[in-house]
Design a protein around this motif. Structure first.
Motif: not given
Lengths: 72, 640
Positions: A13, A35-39, B129, B133, B137, B242, B245, B301, B304-305, B309, B312
């Motif tokens: 991330a 966007n890290f989450l949706t890549q 992660t 994710r 999704s 989409e 974010s 990290c 940031v993660v 998230l 999201f």
């Protein structure tokens, strides 16, 4: 022009954040979101030299995280 | 292993970690029993444990070292791989230093373990992660994969993008509706849950509209496509979610800023920590060691993660409940929202007219029957509501006379029915009993005898009262804006227990009123406007958060608002607010926990109380905890 690209193997991330910062500095890029989450990467840049800018973007990404691929 | 659903890359990683872990445990146990450094009983005895541990270190960490070197050549100095590399190589160097200077050899096992733990942590972090994710999704997975198009007599399977307006598509039971359209053949039951959060299936038949993203449950239907894929509901929604974010919240912006400065600051502090006390105390060994522990926690990290998230997960959770939130910033604002301004007609009320009272009670049917006969030919909403309320067949052999501004007189030979307002009664000298309810009153007389009256008003939505009281309980102001007169506004406001209301407003007055409220509000107040999105687009755009109701199929509403309730149900507002609250709570928890743990590790390391072991476990541990915490927002079980 606004385009969305899929990213492959973007697994950190912090790297995504770094890419975003560095791409924003490229001349002609008006908006960037990595966007890290949706890549996914959403980029808005000057129309007339979009391809040129994208080449630069790829270079910048390679610098930050060589494993990540932008699927063009 | 199969149930874990690992990718090939992850499987390789896991194997490497396990091999290194086993080797490491073997070496360390042997070391503890026989003390490897003294086995050869020579001056360079430290070389044996060094080579053993270093071999394991290379197995587990070659990629870290490789990336570190590669990134330095790219000019990325403060890269986490590099810092981990420096920390662990530094620890090895300290071990060699103890070996050469003839002290008890220590530090090799630790250097090796730190990198091992780091890799384990990275692995879990990546796994968690990825899993989170995917699970978020998948809940939003309404994208259709194909469409069955009729080409003459045959049915062809094509991508939804290739279907043109006017094409006929076949949707079998169990398939997703790929494009918006109208049914031309067949009838079925549609599951709209993924789209609107409504669990009750919908029955549809010929000539009725179907919306893409629904699932056809029972039988085959043929649909004429009315919108191309890019304009269809499903792509509009997906695009919105989409992109959500990319509108970042303040919390996310803070993290981005923080991440930018965090690493350089930690590295500088580490340098100072090694040099200054080192010079002062001349105890280089322990200060360099403490400084190296700092480098271990230098990656931001966990934050940031986990912060993006969490948002999201919040947006995903909302969309599962049929609420589309256009950005994490709106989730953040929604949590703070304390003034809810509602449009009346169509939002708090159904926006249709209905007979709500008939007097006298004992002669109800007769009043209704006579009124229906009189109103039969009229298309006025009031007339329609009376006929809908009566609901029986009528014989139409009366002649109708419309008296402008008064009502209708229906005649059949000597039989006369008067149906209208009080003016009609006065004009025809009929003594009537005034009805003083709120709404439109229709008086009915048969011949010259008064029969009774009907009260027609706009129905309040059944869920409105409970939603308003929930919002009031959350200390929010609830305001109603309406074009109706004072009496109607007052009664609705009283019935719903609204904090305040403004009546007799023209559409442009609504904008003015909202603008005044926006100007008057205190800093930190957030104003939310709730409307149906059809004629209040300017107000929706002007307010801090614009919430449009019943957004399915209405592009204008989706365009103008910040939050879209897919279903025309006010309960979505309270739900959205609760989801926002939960999300923000988790975000705050994650920020506080991550920062606190990192600060604690740094303080303890600087004081020399804990070593590198604890630093690395704490650092990766807190990242994993934060990721798991983020997932709490979107648990299937949680009720909002």
């Amino acid at each position: 022009m606004k385009k969305i690209y899929k990213l492959e193997d973007l697994d950190c991330a912090n790297c995504a954040a770094k890419m975003e910062r560095n791409i924003a500095k490229i001349d002609g890029v008006s908006q960037i979101n990595v966007n890290f989450l949706t890549q996914k990467m959403t980029i808005e840049a000057d129309d007339y030299r979009f391809e040129e800018i994208m080449d630069e973007v790829v270079k910048v990404c390679k610098k930050v995280e060589p494993d990540t691929r932008i699927i063009r | 292993m199969k149930s874990l659903n690992l990718t090939r890359k992850q499987k390789k990683e896991l194997t490497r970690i396990l091999v290194a872990l086993v080797a490491f445990l073997t070496v360390i146990i042997v070391d503890k029993i026989v003390n490897l450094a003294s086995v050869t009983n020579s001056k360079v005895g430290w070389l044996l444990p060094f080579f053993l541990y270093f071999a394991i270190y290379l197995v587990i960490g070659y990629d870290v070292l490789f990336k570190a070197i590669r990134n330095i050549s790219h000019g990325q100095v403060l890269d986490e791989n590099f810092l981990m590399g420096v920390a662990t190589i530094g620890a090895f160097a300290l071990g060699i230093y103890t070996g050469i200077s003839g002290k008890d050899v220590e530090g090799f096992d630790e250097a090796c373990a730190v990198l091992l733990f780091y890799q384990v942590g990275e692995f879990f972090q990546g796994y968690a992660t990825g899993k989170s994710r995917k699970s978020i999704s998948s809940l939003m997975d309404i994208r259709p994969d194909y469409a069955n198009v009729m080409r003459g007599e045959t049915v062809e399977q094509v991508a939804p993008e290739e279907v043109a307006v006017g094409d006929i598509i076949v949707i079998n039971a169990g398939e997703k509706v790929p494009l918006d359209g109208v049914i031309v053949k067949g009838s079925t039951t549609l599951d709209t849950k993924a789209l609107t959060g409504e669990s009750l299936p919908r029955e549809v038949g010929v000539e009725e509209e179907v919306i893409s993203g629904c699932v056809n449950m029972t039988s085959q239907i043929h649909v004429r496509v009315t919108k191309v894929f890019y304009d269809s509901t499903v792509s509009k929604i997906l695009e919105l979610v989409e992109n959500a974010s990319s509108r970042k919240s303040k919390a996310e912006n803070f993290i981005t800023k923080f991440a930018k400065y965090y690493t350089p600051i930690v590295v500088c502090t580490a340098l100072l920590l090694a040099i200054i006390p080192g010079i002062v105390t001349r105890d280089w060994y322990s200060w360099v060691y403490r400084a190296l522990s700092f480098l271990v926690v230098s990656c931001p990290c966990a934050l940031v993660v986990s912060i993006p998230l969490s948002f999201f997960a919040g947006i995903g959770c909302a969309s599962r409940h049929g609420i589309l939130v256009k950005g994490s910033n709106y989730l953040e604002l929604l949590n703070k929202a304390n003034t809810f301004v509602f449009d009346k007609t169509g939002t708090l009320t159904m926006g249709n007219f209905a007979v709500t009272a008939i007097s006298p009670e004992e002669n109800k049917d007769e009043v209704l029957r006579l009124a229906s006969i009189a109103e039969q030919g009229s298309s006025h909403p009031i007339a329609r509501s009376i006929i809908a309320c009566y609901g029986k067949d009528l014989t139409d052999d009366y002649a109708h006379t419309n008296v402008a501004g008064q009502g209708i007189i229906a005649t059949k030979r000597d039989d006369v029915i008067y149906c209208g307002n009080e003016k009609l009664m006065i004009e025809n000298n009929i003594p009537y009993i005034p009805q003083d309810g709120i709404g439109t009153v229709v008086y009915v007389a048969h011949g010259d005898k008064f029969v009774g009256s009907l009260l027609i008003s706009d129905e309040i939505k059944p869920e409105a009262k409970s939603v308003i009281s929930k919002l009031n309980a959350m200390n929010c102001n609830t305001v109603m804006l309406t074009g109706d007169n004072e009496a109607i506004a007052k009664s609705v406001a009283k019935e719903l227990e609204l904090t305040s209301y403004k009546s007799s407003l023209l559409p442009q007055n609504k904008v003015e009123n909202v603008e005044k409220m926006l100007a008057d509000k205190k800093k930190g107040d957030v104003l939310c406007f709730v409307g149906d999105g059809i004629n209040d687009a300017p107000v929706l755009m002007r307010s801090d958060i614009g919430i449009a109701m019943g957004g399915v199929g209405s592009d204008a509403a989706i365009e103008a608002s910040d939050v879209v309730l897919m279903q025309d149900d006010l309960r979505g507002i309270a739900t959205a607010k609760r989801i926002a609250k939960k999300t923000m709570a988790v975000v705050m928890e994650n920020i506080v926990i991550s920062l606190a743990v990192k600060a604690l590790i740094m303080i303890l390391s600087a004081l020399g109380i804990t070593g590198m072991w604890l630093a690395v476990i704490g650092d990766v541990g807190v990242a994993i905890v934060a990721i798991l915490n983020a997932m709490r927002v979107n648990r299937k079980k949680s009720k909002y």
